[in-house]
Design an enzyme around this catalytic site. Sequence first.
Site, PDB file in Angstrom:
ATOM      1  N   CYS A   1       6.884   7.998   1.758  1.00 25.80           N
ATOM      2  CA  CYS A   1       6.648   8.853   2.923  1.00 25.80           C
ATOM      3  C   CYS A   1       7.872   9.751   3.185  1.00 25.80           C
ATOM      4  O   CYS A   1       8.122  10.673   2.419  1.00 25.80           O
ATOM      5  CB  CYS A   1       6.277   8.017   4.140  1.00 25.80           C
ATOM      6  SG  CYS A   1       5.484   8.999   5.441  1.00 25.80           S
TER       7      CYS A   1
ATOM      8  N   HIS B   1       1.795   4.698   2.245  1.00 26.89           N
ATOM      9  CA  HIS B   1       2.551   3.443   2.426  1.00 26.89           C
ATOM     10  C   HIS B   1       1.907   2.326   1.607  1.00 26.89           C
ATOM     11  O   HIS B   1       0.898   1.742   2.029  1.00 26.89           O
ATOM     12  CB  HIS B   1       2.571   3.053   3.911  1.00 26.89           C
ATOM     13  CG  HIS B   1       3.452   3.926   4.739  1.00 26.89           C
ATOM     14  ND1 HIS B   1       4.791   3.669   4.921  1.00 26.89           N
ATOM     15  CD2 HIS B   1       3.183   5.074   5.417  1.00 26.89           C
ATOM     16  CE1 HIS B   1       5.317   4.615   5.688  1.00 26.89           C
ATOM     17  NE2 HIS B   1       4.372   5.476   5.999  1.00 26.89           N
TER      18      HIS B   1
ATOM     19  N   GLU C   1       3.035  -0.611   1.173  1.00 29.97           N
ATOM     20  CA  GLU C   1       3.394  -1.932   1.699  1.00 29.97           C
ATOM     21  C   GLU C   1       2.390  -2.479   2.704  1.00 29.97           C
ATOM     22  O   GLU C   1       2.403  -3.681   2.997  1.00 29.97           O
ATOM     23  CB  GLU C   1       4.791  -1.887   2.333  1.00 29.97           C
ATOM     24  CG  GLU C   1       4.921  -1.068   3.611  1.00 29.97           C
ATOM     25  CD  GLU C   1       5.177   0.417   3.380  1.00 29.97           C
ATOM     26  OE1 GLU C   1       5.629   1.091   4.316  1.00 29.97           O
ATOM     27  OE2 GLU C   1       4.916   0.909   2.261  1.00 29.97           O
TER      28      GLU C   1
END
Length: 509
Positions: A79, A167, A169
């Site tokens: 990001c 993202h 994660e």
Amino acid sequence: MQEKILILDFGSQFTQLIARRVRELNIYCEIHPFNKFPEVDASVKGIILSGSPYSVRQEDAPFFEFARYHQQLPILGVCYGAQSIAHFNGGEVMASSTREYGRANLDYIKQENELFKGIPQGSQVWMSHADTIARIADDFEIIASTDNVKVAAFQITGTKTYGIQFHPEVTHSTDGKQLLQNFLVDICRCAQDWTPDSFIETTIAELKAKLGDDKVVLGLSGGVDSSVAAVLLHHAIGANLHCIFVDNGLLRKDEFKSVLDSYKHMGLNIKGIDAKQRFYDALAGLTDPEKKRKAIGRVFIEVFDDAAHEVQGVSWLGQGTIYPDVIESVSVKGPSATIKSHHNVGGLPDFMKLKVVEPLNTLFKDEVRKVGAALGIDPNILGRHPFPGPGLAIRILGDITPEKVDILQQADAIYINNLRSAGVYDKVWQAGAIYLPVQSVGVMGDERTYENVICLRAVESLDGMTADWCHLPYDLLAKISNEIINNVKGINRVVYDISSKPPATIEWE
């Protein structure tokens, strides 16, 4: 030398989550603020740049000297990290015409690219950004796109430097774990050998070398962190570890005796100290939560220091500090804003003259439990819910008296015992009863009552950073309420807290 991944923190709310995902792949990693980046040595296998609440177009935007490292190490920008790489290397980042938050799908993937190995076209990803990469330099190549984001991922040609606008994660990115594994294992060549057993072996060896024949004093609480820290130190230095368990009068019902018994069965060298009255005297008349915490902290240090002085030649204080405490104390903007002052980081009073040893300060809470299991610690200790350092003092709103403590201990014991017997205790992250300074009208028999209220709190969480309230069965809540009201004199009403963190906190004070 333990190999590792360095995560550069630009202030994202997801930075700790990146670290957790890396650790889940049995790869050691460390988080460092962008402005306190450590020296890179041979143990470093790669760098991940986090997201950020900033825009790279701001004058005070966080900056990382990317060019210094990108020819020698694999780098993954996430990001803001990706935007920073693009912006400071001949590209252009601008405000997106459509702010993109939430789910998106990769409608183009360069399949032969190492980063996207095994990830199908159409894979769902999670976006959270207001800026977009409008243009990339000539030596950059687009390797993934969505309908709205042309540069969803890029690679700098001839290097192992990547940027992704989404993202990986978060669980909403369905192939995020695969992407991180591709980067960490295939690109960074990490060995995935960081396991609880390897941590134990390495840590005990390091403690032996560091402490030698020195004596360590450690305050046990009955909780997971201090217990695992104690057993690690015990394996390293044996009888030179002196454990102290203080009864501050604010523990759960019968906890002082039960915890002492469990530790003695573990072979630890432990001394129990009944200091209830000293704490009650210090708390008399205090209602402000922060003043209560500070009074408890001051008296604990005094009691602990008295006990430590009875052990001849102590050089070290052992603490169960864990990694989130460390991260918060060295955040991007300096130490995090003080919400409450009870975690371990922050040093010792000068008069204690002890060095600090923290064997768990690289671990998250779930990792501490895994290490504890590998050490053979009783599951009843490892599975115990987190309990606040100031104990029941911050679950009694208002002033503290022995009578209020007794009432809350009884109510809390009924609550926790019911959670255990219903088989839901282990599904809850943290639960406890709160004594409210509120009186309400009730009827018991033919008599009108005007008594106090108990609030029940139970939350689900992974690490305590965020939490959601537990949807306990109504019939269980009804049973708990009836038992408390019928058995605890002074309580005529029970309520259930349905607030999440944020905006609420897990504890009430």
